[in-house]
Enzyme design. Structure first.
Site, PDB file in Angstrom:
ATOM      1  N   ASN A 162       0.865  -1.183   0.000  1.00  0.00           N
ATOM      2  CA  ASN A 162       0.000   0.000   0.000  1.00  0.00           C
ATOM      3  C   ASN A 162       0.904   1.236   0.000  1.00  0.00           C
ATOM      4  O   ASN A 162       1.668   1.452   0.948  1.00  0.00           O
ATOM      5  CB  ASN A 162      -0.901  -0.021   1.240  1.00  0.00           C
ATOM      6  CG  ASN A 162      -1.844   1.154   1.282  1.00  0.00           C
ATOM      7  OD1 ASN A 162      -1.429   2.287   1.059  1.00  0.00           O
ATOM      8  ND2 ASN A 162      -3.105   0.909   1.584  1.00  0.00           N
TER       9      ASN A 162
ATOM     10  N   HIS B 227       0.947   6.237   1.631  1.00  0.00           N
ATOM     11  CA  HIS B 227       1.716   7.197   2.421  1.00  0.00           C
ATOM     12  C   HIS B 227       2.861   7.841   1.643  1.00  0.00           C
ATOM     13  O   HIS B 227       3.433   8.832   2.093  1.00  0.00           O
ATOM     14  CB  HIS B 227       2.200   6.559   3.719  1.00  0.00           C
ATOM     15  CG  HIS B 227       1.051   6.252   4.639  1.00  0.00           C
ATOM     16  ND1 HIS B 227      -0.023   7.098   4.779  1.00  0.00           N
ATOM     17  CD2 HIS B 227       0.782   5.186   5.431  1.00  0.00           C
ATOM     18  CE1 HIS B 227      -0.896   6.576   5.618  1.00  0.00           C
ATOM     19  NE2 HIS B 227      -0.429   5.407   6.021  1.00  0.00           N
TER      20      HIS B 227
ATOM     21  N   HIS C  16      -5.585   3.652  -2.099  1.00  0.00           N
ATOM     22  CA  HIS C  16      -6.925   3.957  -1.588  1.00  0.00           C
ATOM     23  C   HIS C  16      -7.309   5.345  -2.077  1.00  0.00           C
ATOM     24  O   HIS C  16      -6.703   6.341  -1.669  1.00  0.00           O
ATOM     25  CB  HIS C  16      -6.880   3.911  -0.052  1.00  0.00           C
ATOM     26  CG  HIS C  16      -8.208   4.113   0.611  1.00  0.00           C
ATOM     27  ND1 HIS C  16      -8.375   3.983   1.970  1.00  0.00           N
ATOM     28  CD2 HIS C  16      -9.419   4.441   0.124  1.00  0.00           C
ATOM     29  CE1 HIS C  16      -9.646   4.214   2.287  1.00  0.00           C
ATOM     30  NE2 HIS C  16     -10.297   4.507   1.178  1.00  0.00           N
TER      31      HIS C  16
ATOM     32  N   ARG D 282      -9.584   7.970  -1.537  1.00  0.00           N
ATOM     33  CA  ARG D 282     -10.581   8.389  -0.542  1.00  0.00           C
ATOM     34  C   ARG D 282     -11.434   9.521  -1.095  1.00  0.00           C
ATOM     35  O   ARG D 282     -10.978  10.319  -1.917  1.00  0.00           O
ATOM     36  CB  ARG D 282      -9.878   8.873   0.736  1.00  0.00           C
ATOM     37  CG  ARG D 282      -9.102   7.789   1.469  1.00  0.00           C
ATOM     38  CD  ARG D 282      -8.522   8.367   2.761  1.00  0.00           C
ATOM     39  NE  ARG D 282      -9.589   8.739   3.648  1.00  0.00           N
ATOM     40  CZ  ARG D 282      -9.960   8.041   4.730  1.00  0.00           C
ATOM     41  NH1 ARG D 282      -9.293   6.966   5.082  1.00  0.00           N
ATOM     42  NH2 ARG D 282     -10.959   8.447   5.472  1.00  0.00           N
TER      43      ARG D 282
ATOM     44  N   ARG E 134      -7.242  12.757   0.470  1.00  0.00           N
ATOM     45  CA  ARG E 134      -6.181  13.265   1.342  1.00  0.00           C
ATOM     46  C   ARG E 134      -4.791  12.787   0.918  1.00  0.00           C
ATOM     47  O   ARG E 134      -3.805  13.416   1.244  1.00  0.00           O
ATOM     48  CB  ARG E 134      -6.445  12.891   2.798  1.00  0.00           C
ATOM     49  CG  ARG E 134      -6.277  11.430   3.091  1.00  0.00           C
ATOM     50  CD  ARG E 134      -6.377  11.159   4.560  1.00  0.00           C
ATOM     51  NE  ARG E 134      -7.693  11.457   5.083  1.00  0.00           N
ATOM     52  CZ  ARG E 134      -8.176  10.936   6.214  1.00  0.00           C
ATOM     53  NH1 ARG E 134      -7.418  10.129   6.928  1.00  0.00           N
ATOM     54  NH2 ARG E 134      -9.379  11.209   6.631  1.00  0.00           N
TER      55      ARG E 134
ATOM     56  N   GLU F  84      -8.556   0.412  -3.207  1.00  0.00           N
ATOM     57  CA  GLU F  84      -9.477   0.459  -2.062  1.00  0.00           C
ATOM     58  C   GLU F  84     -10.391   1.658  -2.247  1.00  0.00           C
ATOM     59  O   GLU F  84      -9.924   2.762  -2.549  1.00  0.00           O
ATOM     60  CB  GLU F  84      -8.697   0.657  -0.760  1.00  0.00           C
ATOM     61  CG  GLU F  84      -7.856  -0.509  -0.368  1.00  0.00           C
ATOM     62  CD  GLU F  84      -7.052  -0.207   0.899  1.00  0.00           C
ATOM     63  OE1 GLU F  84      -7.261   0.870   1.510  1.00  0.00           O
ATOM     64  OE2 GLU F  84      -6.222  -1.025   1.260  1.00  0.00           O
TER      65      GLU F  84
ATOM     66  N   THR G  80      -8.445   3.779   8.062  1.00  0.00           N
ATOM     67  CA  THR G  80      -9.653   2.977   8.078  1.00  0.00           C
ATOM     68  C   THR G  80      -9.797   2.346   9.464  1.00  0.00           C
ATOM     69  O   THR G  80      -8.900   1.658   9.929  1.00  0.00           O
ATOM     70  CB  THR G  80      -9.570   1.871   7.005  1.00  0.00           C
ATOM     71  OG1 THR G  80      -9.087   2.464   5.809  1.00  0.00           O
ATOM     72  CG2 THR G  80     -10.918   1.241   6.760  1.00  0.00           C
TER      73      THR G  80
ATOM     74  N   GLU H 140     -11.003  -9.316   3.012  1.00  0.00           N
ATOM     75  CA  GLU H 140      -9.735  -8.926   3.629  1.00  0.00           C
ATOM     76  C   GLU H 140     -10.021  -8.779   5.111  1.00  0.00           C
ATOM     77  O   GLU H 140     -10.826  -7.924   5.513  1.00  0.00           O
ATOM     78  CB  GLU H 140      -9.196  -7.621   3.045  1.00  0.00           C
ATOM     79  CG  GLU H 140      -7.864  -7.235   3.691  1.00  0.00           C
ATOM     80  CD  GLU H 140      -7.169  -6.060   3.026  1.00  0.00           C
ATOM     81  OE1 GLU H 140      -7.246  -5.920   1.794  1.00  0.00           O
ATOM     82  OE2 GLU H 140      -6.537  -5.280   3.764  1.00  0.00           O
TER      83      GLU H 140
ATOM     84  N   HIS I 241      -3.855  -4.425   7.658  1.00  0.00           N
ATOM     85  CA  HIS I 241      -3.950  -3.304   8.601  1.00  0.00           C
ATOM     86  C   HIS I 241      -3.051  -3.534   9.811  1.00  0.00           C
ATOM     87  O   HIS I 241      -3.244  -4.490  10.553  1.00  0.00           O
ATOM     88  CB  HIS I 241      -5.380  -3.027   9.077  1.00  0.00           C
ATOM     89  CG  HIS I 241      -5.601  -1.557   9.295  1.00  0.00           C
ATOM     90  ND1 HIS I 241      -5.127  -0.911  10.397  1.00  0.00           N
ATOM     91  CD2 HIS I 241      -6.190  -0.617   8.527  1.00  0.00           C
ATOM     92  CE1 HIS I 241      -5.438   0.373  10.295  1.00  0.00           C
ATOM     93  NE2 HIS I 241      -6.063   0.580   9.173  1.00  0.00           N
TER      94      HIS I 241
HETATM   95  N1  PXP Z   1      -5.941  -2.867   4.022  1.00  0.00           N
HETATM   96  C1  PXP Z   1      -6.885  -1.902   4.084  1.00  0.00           C
HETATM   97  C2  PXP Z   1      -8.276  -2.236   3.641  1.00  0.00           C
HETATM   98  C3  PXP Z   1      -6.577  -0.616   4.545  1.00  0.00           C
HETATM   99  O1  PXP Z   1      -7.530   0.341   4.601  1.00  0.00           O
HETATM  100  C4  PXP Z   1      -5.246  -0.333   4.913  1.00  0.00           C
HETATM  101  C5  PXP Z   1      -4.878   1.037   5.378  1.00  0.00           C
HETATM  102  O2  PXP Z   1      -4.970   1.925   4.327  1.00  0.00           O
HETATM  103  C6  PXP Z   1      -4.299  -1.369   4.814  1.00  0.00           C
HETATM  104  C7  PXP Z   1      -4.678  -2.635   4.377  1.00  0.00           C
HETATM  105  C8  PXP Z   1      -2.863  -1.147   5.146  1.00  0.00           C
HETATM  106  O3  PXP Z   1      -2.732  -0.885   6.504  1.00  0.00           O
HETATM  107  P1  PXP Z   1      -1.322  -0.440   7.072  1.00  0.00           P
HETATM  108  O4  PXP Z   1      -0.966   0.864   6.402  1.00  0.00           O
HETATM  109  O5  PXP Z   1      -1.551  -0.311   8.536  1.00  0.00           O
HETATM  110  O6  PXP Z   1      -0.329  -1.520   6.715  1.00  0.00           O
END
Ligand code: PXP
Length: 249
Positions: A7, A10, A50, A52, A56, A77, A108, A158, A197
């Site tokens: 992901n 960031h 993602h 959003r 953001r 996402e 999330t 998931e 997550h």
């Molecule tokens: N899966 C989903 C559905 C999420 O919303 C997120 C956070 O954006 C993640 C995985 C990844 O989480 P993390 O950044 O804590 O690894």
């Protein structure tokens, strides 16, 4: 083989911190496409972003550019909002993960309440599938949510590992048992089982016991480790941790 989706939201968070009001700036950085390339070179199986509603971090243009450039699996996402679902149908990522979205949250929070919104989730799932997109539902490890995910004909779930990641000791053990039971139940219902997550190299090993676990989506920890190691090596570090396999406990 257990797949890793990185992901990269960031990376966009960092860019937006400086350039949110200058989206066309020639010097905007860091570049998301460089991050995609680094993940691919390191052997990641997928990229997750993602989009959003509040935009953001990931912007609409990022989604289209990444779709064009990415060579590995692209997972988008989204919340179940008509405008965003429409973008997903145009972009046609390999998969969409439906997540709950709340403008005030930092990330999330809980899982999607599929059981409470079955008709709406079923309609969006069918619409995305008509566009050739596999659909995943981001849910808490709750038997009612797993059952509802099968009823709305999702392809995958998931499992939300946030509560597992954020607790310790007996609470974490209990959460792990819920994740394992939800994985077993989902496999029995023919759903692919993914998780994500708050996953780190340190808290990962017990999660490898989730039955039928196919894919992990990991962002924050990998991007944090990239500050020290660089993104390629941070992705490689996670891939190595994933290869350890189930503990069998
Ligand atoms: N899966 C989903 C559905 C999420 O919303 C997120 C956070 O954006 C993640 C995985 C990844 O989480 P993390 O950044 O804590 O690894």
């Amino acid at each position: 083989m257990l797949a890793l989706g990185v992901n990269i939201d960031h990376v966009a968070t960092l860019r937006q911190a400086r350039y949110a009001l200058m989206p066309e700036a020639h010097n905007a950085e860091p570049l998301l496409l460089e991050a995609v390339a680094a993940c691919e070179e390191a052997g990641a199986h997928g990229i997750t972003i993602h989009l959003r509603e509040d935009r953001r971090h990931i912007q609409d243009a990022d989604v289209y550019q990444i779709r064009q450039a990415v060579k590995i699996h692209l997972n988008l996402e989204i919340g179940n909002a008509p405008e965003i679902v429409e973008i997903a149908c145009q972009v046609r990522p390999d998969s969409v993960c439906l997540v709950p979205e709340n403008r005030q949250e930092i990330t999330t929070e809980g899982g999607l309440d599929v059981a409470g919104h079955e008709a709406a989730v079923a309609a969006t799932t069918a619409r995305l599938q008509e566009h050739g997109i596999r659909v995943s539902l981001f849910i808490d490890p709750d038997p009612a949510q797993v059952e509802a995910s099968a009823r709305v004909k999702a392809d995958m779930i998931e499992l939300h590992t946030g509560a597992y990641a954020n607790t310790q000791g007996a609470e974490r053990e209990a959460e792990l048992r819920r994740l394992i039971a939800a994985g077993r139940q989902a496999r029995g219902l023919g759903l692919q089982v993914n998780a994500g997550h708050g996953i780190t190299t340190a808290n990962l090993p017990p999660l490898l016991d989730i039955p039928g676990l196919a894919e992990l989506n990991i962002g924050h920890h990998i991007i944090s480790r990239a500050m020290r190691l660089g993104l390629r090596d941070a992705v490689r570090e996670m891939l190595t941790a994933m290869q350890a396999g189930p503990s069998g406990c």
